[in-house]
Scaffold this active site. Structure first.
Site, short mmCIF file in Angstrom:
data_model
loop_
_atom_site.label_atom_id
_atom_site.label_comp_id
_atom_site.label_asym_id
_atom_site.label_seq_id
_atom_site.Cartn_x
_atom_site.Cartn_y
_atom_site.Cartn_z
N TYR A 1 39.67 44.01 41.12
CA TYR A 1 38.39 43.57 41.67
C TYR A 1 38.48 42.07 41.94
O TYR A 1 39.32 41.38 41.38
CB TYR A 1 37.25 43.80 40.68
N SER B 1 44.13 51.09 36.96
CA SER B 1 42.92 50.29 37.03
C SER B 1 43.09 48.96 36.32
O SER B 1 43.81 48.86 35.33
CB SER B 1 41.76 51.06 36.40
N THR C 1 39.39 46.84 45.22
CA THR C 1 38.08 47.46 45.30
C THR C 1 37.05 46.46 45.80
O THR C 1 36.89 45.38 45.21
CB THR C 1 37.66 48.01 43.92
N HIS D 1 33.00 55.14 46.00
CA HIS D 1 33.24 54.97 44.56
C HIS D 1 32.90 56.26 43.80
O HIS D 1 32.40 56.22 42.68
CB HIS D 1 32.42 53.80 44.02
N LYS E 1 39.71 49.29 49.12
CA LYS E 1 39.05 50.52 48.69
C LYS E 1 37.54 50.29 48.59
O LYS E 1 37.09 49.35 47.95
CB LYS E 1 39.60 50.96 47.34
#
Length: 383
Positions: A131, A109, A157, A279, A255
């Site tokens: 992100y 992440s 994401t 999510h 995603k």
């Protein structure tokens, strides 16, 4: 009485709840609002029935697959989980080693505790999740760092223009600043002295390792969290993903796709793959489960892009079901963090070995010898 031999995700979950401060456990475990979608993700997969077949030659069953061009021991990757490094001492590095030993990819992440370089040094370069931040310079810097660390698969994401309304985080002081939430969190931390010793003290530094260059001078998670919260950009559109495609030379997976039109748009901007995801039920409550949305999306774009799925997968049988619904593979989130919190790297290794065994048994009893051959015909639609 302690549970010494975890055999299923709920066993790992119970152990994690005993070891983690309450606010941290609920941050990992919880979903948005009333958690209807969180429950539906699990329940809809559980409701599917498989066709059992007999007298098929299943002497040589092979659970291997290829995900994002990477050979895998089973069609599974560990999903990106923010703050996973607070579940165990240097947790992402431990989980990455476990994933490598099990022969599956690990996804790091953006808001991990361990930085990319540490995780890559602990095993092999991971997949990297990112992100779209307001600061495009920060995005470019993170992409450059990922490439330099050897990452070649970017999991981007797209379903987080703003964080969802996670009521458990509010109740237990995770989502607020000030004296009262701080005291609430402190009380929960003091109730877990083992975690304090193993993670809070021996696992330092507890900060977002990938963002230290972006938030110079910040010394605590609150400062990093404030920066991250300010960086969520609700103005992001497909034009920004086109820009991203031009910046990233490796494989791009988007995603957070839950709609056929969005899946087609992802293919149109050049994504090699998509992850059908809500999510984990953490964003918009009362949207459909991923199991409900997966078949139509796989049918629409499965020939043009690699379709993966996450949310609600709780074992090897669920992996089989996801493939039967049209996915090429799955991403798994909460279960690996529960296992990590419970028993560290060894827990994640055990979990993945259990799931591979479950998948092999499901394939054997369904009469299929290769993961690529699993499809709709293996679902029992008459029951």
């Amino acid at each position: 009485m302690s549970l010494h031999y975890p055999a299923a995700p709920q066993d790992w979950r119970r152990l994690a709840a005993r070891r983690l401060p309450r606010f941290l456990f609920d941050y990992i475990d919880g979903g948005a609002n009333d958690e209807r979608t969180l429950a539906a993700n699990v329940d809809d997969l559980a409701a599917l029935r498989l066709r059992q077949r007999v007298l098929v030659d299943v002497a040589q069953v092979d659970t291997r697959a290829t995900l994002a061009g990477q050979p895998c021991a089973l069609p599974l990757a560990l999903a990106p989980i923010g703050l996973a490094g607070m579940a165990a001492r240097r947790g992402e590095a431990q989980a990455a080693r476990a994933a490598h030993a099990a022969g599956v990819p690990f996804t790091l992440s953006t808001v991990s505790i361990c930085p990319l370089a540490e995780v890559a040094a602990a095993s092999v370069p991971p997949w990297f999740q990112l992100y779209m931040l307001r600061d495009r310079g920060a995005v470019r810097a993170l992409l450059d760092d990922a490439w330099a660390a050897g990452c070649r698969t970017l999991v981007f994401t797209v379903d987080l223009p703003l964080p969802g309304m996670r009521l458990r985080d509010i109740r237990h002081g995770m989502a607020a600043s000030g004296a009262r939430p701080a005291l609430l969190r402190a009380a929960q931390v003091l109730a877990r002295p083992g975690w304090v010793w193993n993670v809070a003290l021996r696992g330092k530094p507890l900060r977002f390792g990938n963002l230290t260059a972006q938030v110079p001078g910040a010394r605590d998670l609150n400062a990093f969290k404030a920066w991250v919260d300010a960086q969520f950009d609700p103005g992001v559109t497909w034009k920004d993903i086109e820009w991203l495609r031009g910046q990233w030379k490796g494989r791009l997976l988007l995603k957070g796709i839950l709609d056929v039109e969005d899946a087609r748009a992802a293919v149109a901007v050049g994504a090699e793959g998509i992850v059908v995801s809500n999510h984990g039920g953490r964003q918009l409550d009362s949207v459909a489960s991923t199991a409900a949305k997966l078949p139509a999306i796989a049918q629409a774009v499965g020939a043009q892009a690699e379709v993966l799925v996450d949310s609600g997968v709780r074992g090897g049988v669920d992996v089989f079901k996801a493939l039967a619904l049209g996915a090429r593979g799955v991403l798994v989130g909460r279960p690996w963090v529960w296992a990590l919190a419970a028993q560290g790297e060894a827990g994640v290794r055990t979990l993945l070995a259990q799931w591979q065994r479950e998948l092999l048994l499901a394939m054997t009893l369904a009469g299929v010898t290769r993961t690529a051959d699993i499809g709709p015909r293996h679902l029992d639609t008459d029951s």
